[in-house]
Scaffold this motif. Structure first.
Motif, PDB file in Angstrom:
ATOM      1  N   LEU A 186      -3.652  13.201  10.712  1.00  0.00           N
ATOM      2  CA  LEU A 186      -3.016  14.106   9.750  1.00  0.00           C
ATOM      3  C   LEU A 186      -1.882  13.401   9.010  1.00  0.00           C
ATOM      4  CD1 LEU A 186      -2.916  17.528  11.655  1.00  0.00           C
ATOM      5  CD2 LEU A 186      -4.586  16.716   9.945  1.00  0.00           C
ATOM      6  N   ASN A 187      -1.226  12.440   9.660  1.00  0.00           N
ATOM      7  CA  ASN A 187      -0.173  11.670   9.008  1.00  0.00           C
ATOM      8  C   ASN A 187      -0.749  10.908   7.809  1.00  0.00           C
ATOM      9  OD1 ASN A 187       2.645  10.673   9.008  1.00  0.00           O
ATOM     10  ND2 ASN A 187       1.648   8.704   9.344  1.00  0.00           N
ATOM     11  N   ALA A 188      -1.898  10.289   7.994  1.00  0.00           N
ATOM     12  CA  ALA A 188      -2.529   9.551   6.894  1.00  0.00           C
ATOM     13  C   ALA A 188      -2.908  10.505   5.751  1.00  0.00           C
ATOM     14  CB  ALA A 188      -3.754   8.803   7.403  1.00  0.00           C
ATOM     15  N   LEU A 189      -3.364  11.698   6.089  1.00  0.00           N
ATOM     16  CA  LEU A 189      -3.724  12.707   5.088  1.00  0.00           C
ATOM     17  C   LEU A 189      -2.488  13.189   4.331  1.00  0.00           C
ATOM     18  CD1 LEU A 189      -5.825  14.617   3.780  1.00  0.00           C
ATOM     19  CD2 LEU A 189      -5.429  16.179   5.731  1.00  0.00           C
ATOM     20  N   ALA A 190      -1.427  13.501   5.058  1.00  0.00           N
ATOM     21  CA  ALA A 190      -0.193  13.982   4.428  1.00  0.00           C
ATOM     22  C   ALA A 190       0.405  12.916   3.513  1.00  0.00           C
ATOM     23  CB  ALA A 190       0.814  14.390   5.502  1.00  0.00           C
ATOM     24  N   ARG A 191       0.396  11.681   3.993  1.00  0.00           N
ATOM     25  CA  ARG A 191       0.944  10.577   3.185  1.00  0.00           C
ATOM     26  C   ARG A 191       0.126  10.375   1.917  1.00  0.00           C
ATOM     27  NH1 ARG A 191       3.132   5.493   6.225  1.00  0.00           N
ATOM     28  NH2 ARG A 191       3.442   5.145   4.029  1.00  0.00           N
TER      29      ARG A 191
END
Length: 182
Positions: free
Chosen positions: A110-115
């Motif tokens: 989810l961090n990669a998606l949010a970024r």
């Protein structure tokens, strides 16, 4: 204070009245921003079709994008609405603040998606290749990338509608982002 009115059911077309009725049944009310789309004969139906279309992202993943994009675009309405929806999808208050900041220390995927969502929005579509590479390295696919970009566009439409009309927010106000402790 906005001088742009939120139309009532009686003030919209028969097609939009039917959509209002469905929203009432499904949500229990017609959100002010959705009602604002009904100033147009077609915009409300078109927007709901876009936002409800099939995607490779699940509901929780969509909220990651919605929160990051709405923060970049500084849309108080969408931040309030998607904070409430984010909670319904299992995010905590602190996680929602992180997602708004374009981070997710609690989940690397989810961090990669949010970024990515934040980066695409900040750069008006010209995503940094390192951010895109990190997105793929986190296990996302090309389909997910395309669907994320479509969702960024979807959310940006609502962000812009609210930023232009400033209709009243009818969700609990979102916490200020300064409260985030990443």
């Amino acid at each position: 204070m906005s001088t742009f009115n939120v139309p009532t059911r009686a003030e919209v077309s028969p097609a939009n009245q039917a959509i209002f009725d469905n929203l009432e049944k499904g949500l229990g009310f017609v959100p002010n921003l959705f009602a604002t789309y009904a100033h147009s004969e077609n915009a409300l139906g078109n927007y709901l079709a876009l936002s409800g279309a099939k995607t490779s992202l699940n509901a929780k993943q969509k909220e990651v994008v919605n929160l990051a994009v709405s923060q970049v675009n500084e849309c108080n309405y969408c931040l309030a609405a998607h904070t409430a929806i984010g909670k319904l999808n299992g995010f905590t208050d602190s996680q929602i603040l992180e997602l708004r900041a374009g981070e997710a220390s609690f989940d690397s995927k989810l961090n990669a998606l949010a970024r990515l969502a934040r980066n695409i929005t900040e750069n008006r579509g010209a995503a940094d290749q390192e951010v895109v590479a990190n997105f793929f390295n986190a296990g996302w696919t090309k389909e997910n990338l395309v669907d994320t970009i479509v969702l960024v566009g979807d959310k940006t439409i609502s962000n812009y509608l609210h930023r232009t009309t400033e209709v009243p927010v009818d969700f609990p106000a979102a916490q200020p982002l300064e409260a985030v402790t990443v």
